[in-house]
Design an enzyme around this catalytic site. Structure first.
Site, short mmCIF file in Angstrom:
data_model
loop_
_atom_site.label_atom_id
_atom_site.label_comp_id
_atom_site.label_asym_id
_atom_site.label_seq_id
_atom_site.Cartn_x
_atom_site.Cartn_y
_atom_site.Cartn_z
N CYS A 142 98.73 -3.52 102.52
CA CYS A 142 97.36 -3.77 102.92
C CYS A 142 96.60 -2.45 103.08
O CYS A 142 97.05 -1.56 103.78
CB CYS A 142 97.33 -4.53 104.24
SG CYS A 142 95.65 -4.87 104.76
N GLY A 151 97.75 -12.17 88.40
CA GLY A 151 97.05 -12.73 87.25
C GLY A 151 97.72 -13.86 86.51
O GLY A 151 97.28 -14.26 85.44
C1 FMN Z 1 91.95 -14.32 99.13
C2 FMN Z 1 93.24 -13.54 99.04
C3 FMN Z 1 93.94 -13.26 100.22
C4 FMN Z 1 95.15 -12.55 100.16
N1 FMN Z 1 95.85 -12.31 101.31
C5 FMN Z 1 97.07 -11.69 101.24
C6 FMN Z 1 97.87 -11.54 102.42
O1 FMN Z 1 97.51 -11.96 103.53
N2 FMN Z 1 99.07 -10.89 102.29
C7 FMN Z 1 99.52 -10.42 101.08
O2 FMN Z 1 100.62 -9.86 101.01
N3 FMN Z 1 98.80 -10.59 99.95
C8 FMN Z 1 97.58 -11.21 100.01
N4 FMN Z 1 96.85 -11.40 98.86
C9 FMN Z 1 97.38 -10.88 97.57
C10 FMN Z 1 98.07 -11.98 96.75
O3 FMN Z 1 99.17 -12.51 97.45
C11 FMN Z 1 98.53 -11.43 95.37
O4 FMN Z 1 99.46 -10.38 95.60
C12 FMN Z 1 97.38 -10.91 94.55
O5 FMN Z 1 96.24 -11.72 94.69
C13 FMN Z 1 97.71 -10.81 93.05
O6 FMN Z 1 98.06 -12.06 92.51
P1 FMN Z 1 97.01 -13.04 91.75
O7 FMN Z 1 96.35 -12.21 90.68
O8 FMN Z 1 97.86 -14.16 91.19
O9 FMN Z 1 96.05 -13.52 92.77
C14 FMN Z 1 95.64 -12.09 98.90
C15 FMN Z 1 94.92 -12.40 97.73
C16 FMN Z 1 93.73 -13.11 97.79
C17 FMN Z 1 93.01 -13.42 96.50
#
Ligand code: FMN
Length: 305
Positions: free
Chosen positions: A132, A246
């Site tokens: 984070c 993605g």
């Molecule tokens: C709205 C939102 C909130 C997220 N909150 C967290 C979180 O609390 N903890 C975490 O490790 N990753 C969090 N992520 C990251 C996702 O778990 C993931 O690693 C990232 O979005 C990439 O994957 P994607 O392209 O499939 O979304 C968040 C992503 C989004 C879009």
């Protein structure tokens, strides 16, 4: 012909490689109205912190051409509330129970693990978010300092036998160094990747669209970055990798697994199409049936030029 889409992430057996990514499925309550979550390999909880957090103010999500930006700011009810009110619910879903943990300091992470470890019968893995952008150790994000990563992972390793999956940030120069530090600290797996740091500008107001100025970039556009990082890490690690970034169809899952992932997480795509994990699961089963290959045999079969 039969299909086999089960996978193993170290000692953790999952019926499917599909895990819902943290922060995009809360604790499962809302999505369970759309489909039976027991078809999933697992669900990763919203990132928990030691105290409740209301998250950031103002606009905190923005759509982009091929993805989205978010600066939710770890809104969550806090670990104690979660244990009391949501852990049993997650346990009842019938899929892998992955608990995502976020901290603002070394002591936060240790205290969180000490609170969660007594509930180990309801937890399959602890996903430690060292990525984070708000998390600071001194002047540096913990996830971009290999010494801090090793220090924190080894401290957690001493305090729990639960599988430790370390979620890393892509916002670093050399992801391999970070992944190796997690492995040296005693991690059971690494999760690659969290969001990329991004910004969008409102040309009328000349202000950033997000009230936080910057946010985490996710969705289809980040997939090539994630695949590259999975592939690079697969070449140097002895522990498994969970790929994320993605994914929106079954071919994306195959791509991640060929590059080196043992399982994958889906985030943004299920915000766009909440039932996409159902379609992806069906398509993976069909692929396995038609090809005659088990999905797990794909991991790391990439033939680099
Ligand atoms: C709205 C939102 C909130 C997220 N909150 C967290 C979180 O609390 N903890 C975490 O490790 N990753 C969090 N992520 C990251 C996702 O778990 C993931 O690693 C990232 O979005 C990439 O994957 P994607 O392209 O499939 O979304 C968040 C992503 C989004 C879009």
């Amino acid at each position: 012909m039969s299909s086999d889409i089960s996978v193993k992430v170290g000692s953790v057996e999952l019926k499917s490689p599909i895990i819902l990514a943290s922060g995009t499925c809360n604790f499962g309550h809302e999505l369970s109205e759309y489909y039976d979550l027991s078809i999933l390999g697992g669900l990763s909880s919203k990132g928990l912190t030691i105290k409740p957090r209301v998250g950031n103010e103002g606009v905190r999500v923005a759509e982009t051409a091929a993805g989205m930006l978010n600066s939710v700011g770890l809104q969550n009810p806090g670990v104690d509330y979660f244990i009391e009110h949501d852990l049993d619910y997650m346990d009842s879903l019938g899929c892998g129970r992955i608990i995502n943990v976020a901290g603002h300091s070394f002591d936060d992470y240790v205290a969180m693990i000490e609170k969660l470890d007594p509930h180990k019968d309801k937890i399959d893995a602890l996903e430690i978010n060292l990525s984070c952008p708000n998390v600071k150790a001194g002047c540096m994000s913990i996830g971009s300092d290999p010494e801090q990563i090793k220090l924190i992972v080894s401290a957690l390793r001493e305090r729990t036998d639960l599988p430790l999956w370390i979620k890393l940030t892509p916002n670093v120069t050399d992801i391999k160094t970070m992944a190796l530090a997690a492995q040296e600290g005693g991690a059971d797996a690494v999760v690659l990747i969290n969001t990329l740091l991004g910004m969008a500008v409102d040309i009328r107001t000349r202000r950033p669209v997000l009230r936080n100025n910057t946010g985490g970039y996710s969705g289809p556009a980040v997939k090539p970055v994630a695949i590259r990082m999975v592939s690079e890490c697969y070449q140097v690690l002895d522990i498994p990798i969970i790929g994320c970034g993605g994914i929106s169809n079954y071919e994306d899952v195959l791509e991640f697994m060929i590059a080196g992932a043992s399982a994958v997480e889906i985030g943004t795509a299920s915000l766009v199409h909440p039932t996409c994990p159902v379609d992806i699961t069906e398509d993976l089963k069909k692929w396995s049936e038609v090809s005659g290959e088990s999905l797990s045999s794909l991991t790391g079969t990439l033939k680099l030029w």
